[in-house]
Scaffold this motif. Sequence first.
Motif, PDB file in Angstrom:
ATOM      1  N   LEU A  75       0.832  -1.200   0.000  1.00 56.64           N
ATOM      2  CA  LEU A  75       0.000   0.000   0.000  1.00 56.64           C
ATOM      3  C   LEU A  75       0.870   1.254   0.000  1.00 56.64           C
ATOM      4  O   LEU A  75       0.517   2.286   0.573  1.00 56.64           O
ATOM      5  CB  LEU A  75      -0.947  -0.009   1.206  1.00 56.64           C
ATOM      6  N   SER A  76       2.014   1.167  -0.681  1.00 54.16           N
ATOM      7  CA  SER A  76       2.900   2.327  -0.817  1.00 54.16           C
ATOM      8  C   SER A  76       2.206   3.444  -1.589  1.00 54.16           C
ATOM      9  O   SER A  76       1.361   3.199  -2.454  1.00 54.16           O
ATOM     10  CB  SER A  76       4.189   1.928  -1.554  1.00 54.16           C
ATOM     11  N   ILE A  77       2.606   4.672  -1.288  1.00 54.04           N
ATOM     12  CA  ILE A  77       2.042   5.849  -1.947  1.00 54.04           C
ATOM     13  C   ILE A  77       3.018   6.308  -3.026  1.00 54.04           C
ATOM     14  O   ILE A  77       4.170   6.643  -2.731  1.00 54.04           O
ATOM     15  CB  ILE A  77       1.791   6.989  -0.937  1.00 54.04           C
ATOM     16  N   LEU A  78       2.558   6.312  -4.280  1.00 50.59           N
ATOM     17  CA  LEU A  78       3.402   6.683  -5.416  1.00 50.59           C
ATOM     18  C   LEU A  78       2.818   7.885  -6.140  1.00 50.59           C
ATOM     19  O   LEU A  78       1.626   8.181  -6.029  1.00 50.59           O
ATOM     20  CB  LEU A  78       3.550   5.512  -6.378  1.00 50.59           C
ATOM     21  N   ALA A  79       3.662   8.535  -6.913  1.00 45.04           N
ATOM     22  CA  ALA A  79       3.250   9.713  -7.683  1.00 45.04           C
ATOM     23  C   ALA A  79       2.313   9.309  -8.814  1.00 45.04           C
ATOM     24  O   ALA A  79       2.241   8.140  -9.216  1.00 45.04           O
ATOM     25  CB  ALA A  79       4.479  10.418  -8.254  1.00 45.04           C
ATOM     26  N   ALA A  80       1.628  10.309  -9.366  1.00 41.89           N
ATOM     27  CA  ALA A  80       0.652  10.058 -10.440  1.00 41.89           C
ATOM     28  C   ALA A  80       1.293   9.355 -11.627  1.00 41.89           C
ATOM     29  O   ALA A  80       0.650   8.520 -12.290  1.00 41.89           O
ATOM     30  CB  ALA A  80       0.017  11.378 -10.867  1.00 41.89           C
ATOM     31  N   ARG A  81       2.562   9.639 -11.902  1.00 45.03           N
ATOM     32  CA  ARG A  81       3.221   9.052 -13.069  1.00 45.03           C
ATOM     33  C   ARG A  81       3.272   7.528 -13.004  1.00 45.03           C
ATOM     34  O   ARG A  81       3.363   6.853 -14.037  1.00 45.03           O
ATOM     35  CB  ARG A  81       4.641   9.601 -13.205  1.00 45.03           C
ATOM     36  N   ALA A  82       3.202   6.956 -11.800  1.00 41.62           N
ATOM     37  CA  ALA A  82       3.292   5.510 -11.654  1.00 41.62           C
ATOM     38  C   ALA A  82       2.071   4.798 -12.218  1.00 41.62           C
ATOM     39  O   ALA A  82       2.132   3.606 -12.524  1.00 41.62           O
ATOM     40  CB  ALA A  82       3.469   5.151 -10.191  1.00 41.62           C
ATOM     41  N   TYR A  83       0.963   5.528 -12.366  1.00 37.95           N
ATOM     42  CA  TYR A  83      -0.302   4.890 -12.724  1.00 37.95           C
ATOM     43  C   TYR A  83      -0.712   5.149 -14.168  1.00 37.95           C
ATOM     44  O   TYR A  83      -1.856   4.957 -14.526  1.00 37.95           O
ATOM     45  CB  TYR A  83      -1.389   5.359 -11.753  1.00 37.95           C
ATOM     46  N   ARG A  84       0.219   5.564 -14.994  1.00 38.89           N
ATOM     47  CA  ARG A  84      -0.069   5.707 -16.410  1.00 38.89           C
ATOM     48  C   ARG A  84       0.020   4.348 -17.080  1.00 38.89           C
ATOM     49  O   ARG A  84       0.957   3.586 -16.871  1.00 38.89           O
ATOM     50  CB  ARG A  84       0.936   6.669 -17.056  1.00 38.89           C
ATOM     51  N   GLY A  85      -0.938   4.025 -17.893  1.00 40.70           N
ATOM     52  CA  GLY A  85      -0.938   2.728 -18.563  1.00 40.70           C
ATOM     53  C   GLY A  85      -1.629   1.681 -17.722  1.00 40.70           C
ATOM     54  O   GLY A  85      -2.308   1.966 -16.731  1.00 40.70           O
ATOM     55  N   ARG A  86      -1.418   0.419 -18.076  1.00 42.88           N
ATOM     56  CA  ARG A  86      -2.169  -0.674 -17.452  1.00 42.88           C
ATOM     57  C   ARG A  86      -1.597  -1.085 -16.108  1.00 42.88           C
ATOM     58  O   ARG A  86      -2.332  -1.450 -15.203  1.00 42.88           O
ATOM     59  CB  ARG A  86      -2.183  -1.880 -18.392  1.00 42.88           C
ATOM     60  N   GLY A  87      -0.279  -1.048 -15.956  1.00 42.41           N
ATOM     61  CA  GLY A  87       0.339  -1.489 -14.712  1.00 42.41           C
ATOM     62  C   GLY A  87       0.681  -0.320 -13.805  1.00 42.41           C
ATOM     63  O   GLY A  87       0.230   0.807 -14.010  1.00 42.41           O
TER      64      GLY A  87
END
Length: 513
Positions: free
Chosen positions: A184-196
């Motif tokens: 449940l790490s918190i990542l920046a928006a860029r991590a969630y571009r695309g399918r993975g």
Amino acid sequence: MPHRSRNPRRTRRSVTALLSAATASALLSGCFASGGGEAGGGPGGDGGPGDDGGRIRVAMMQPPRSGLSPLSDDAFKLSRWSTAETLVRLDPAGDALPSLATGWRQQGRTWTFTLREGVTFHDGSPLTSSDVVRSLSAAATASPKPRILDGVDLTVRADGPRSVTVTTTRADPLVPQRLSSPQLSILAARAYRGRGVNPVGAGTGPFVLVRADGTSSATLDRYDRYWGGRAKAPGIDVRYVPDGTARAAALRSGEADIVEAVPVSQAGLLDPALVTEVPMPRTNTLYLNTERGAFRDPALRAAAREAVDARSLVAGVYEGRADRAEGLLGPALPWAAKLRTPPRRAAAGDPKGATITIGTFSDRAELPEVAQLLQQQLREAGFEVELDVREYAHIEADALAGKFDAFVLSRATVLDSGDPAAYLYSDFAGDGSFNISQLSDAAVDSALSVAAATGTGEARRKAVVTAEAAVLATDAAVPLLHERVIQGDAENVVGAAHDPRERELVTVDTYVR
């Protein structure tokens, strides 16, 4: 521990290991030479002003299985490299402490978390409540969900720019501990571009992941804007080395600074000053398939349980560097033994030559040998036994699909939340995401539900031990032994973490002299 000179079997294995180590060392030569800067290991690394030394070279046991997605077990690599962080962290006792959240409060089914100010992601963007909502919602809606959320449905919403609320369908006393899971790490928006989910350059920790080379390596550099202070090391160079002999050889030859999961067979061949041994909440268990095959019969599961001699596994395979299991929860949780009572189990039946296949994986060097000894013990009890040993990445799916009659697994029991109820639910609930035994038992499910709903403290511990007893009564799992962390650190390594939960390894204070 028995003396090596009096154990011919161990002496032969030691000689073999030494020969294998020499070969592995030659294969590893130069494998850490392509990091973000000059490889560390002594004075004159690539450190600049204020650096305590060179880059830290780490040999890790298992390569990523899901492209370093935080929604998988790969999350623990991100945590051990100090690149991805969570809202909450755990102290040694398993109590929740502030991390990206500075505080929280509960009101019924809702928890409100206040976010730390001054935190930036590795791409320079500031941490906001929207980022937390995005990361936690991605985990809550993932398929499959991270195992820490087994049996838990939650929703997350922003409550202003520096506050978020987490609401569960039932009151859950463990929400803060759950949010400490690296999954449940918190990542920046860029991590969630695309399918993975791509963690490269998207964390908040003292080290930024700058390159992930599939299943071969990873490179991290220091992040100088880290909210918790400047890391003492300029970077980390990671290589994945599944072969345990090769990992030990990398430490012995000076090719690695930190080596995780040193095999027992190699620990005795290393300088004792380089080896740290820590009791850990990890249990080696023989999971029995309750849905199909021979072990659908409770009497044959009981026969398998009675056939197992765990003492010989501890003495022969682990050379005394492990503890024989009395239950699923080991000495790292001392309260469990005090509360435990013997479960009622079925009587053993006659195997009559029933054929079974035991699966396990080679990434942990001891497990194939454990499986071989179990094969002998079960054959003596009247079973026909075949083995199937592969790398974990190539066997996990079949194990979870119930394709084996039995499976030998080294399993951390409080890895995610610091509380064993989550592990018990994941592994033994009818809808658990890691139910290798394919167990579906009303009494077990009821006991697990009670444990999950009980508040923290003595009452919860009693409920957890009751749930453990319900599982053991089914013989769906035969606990064998409890492992210890065996980690290798070069003599010039300072401040490496020795974490029984395997969440920390290189921290902001770790460096190479």
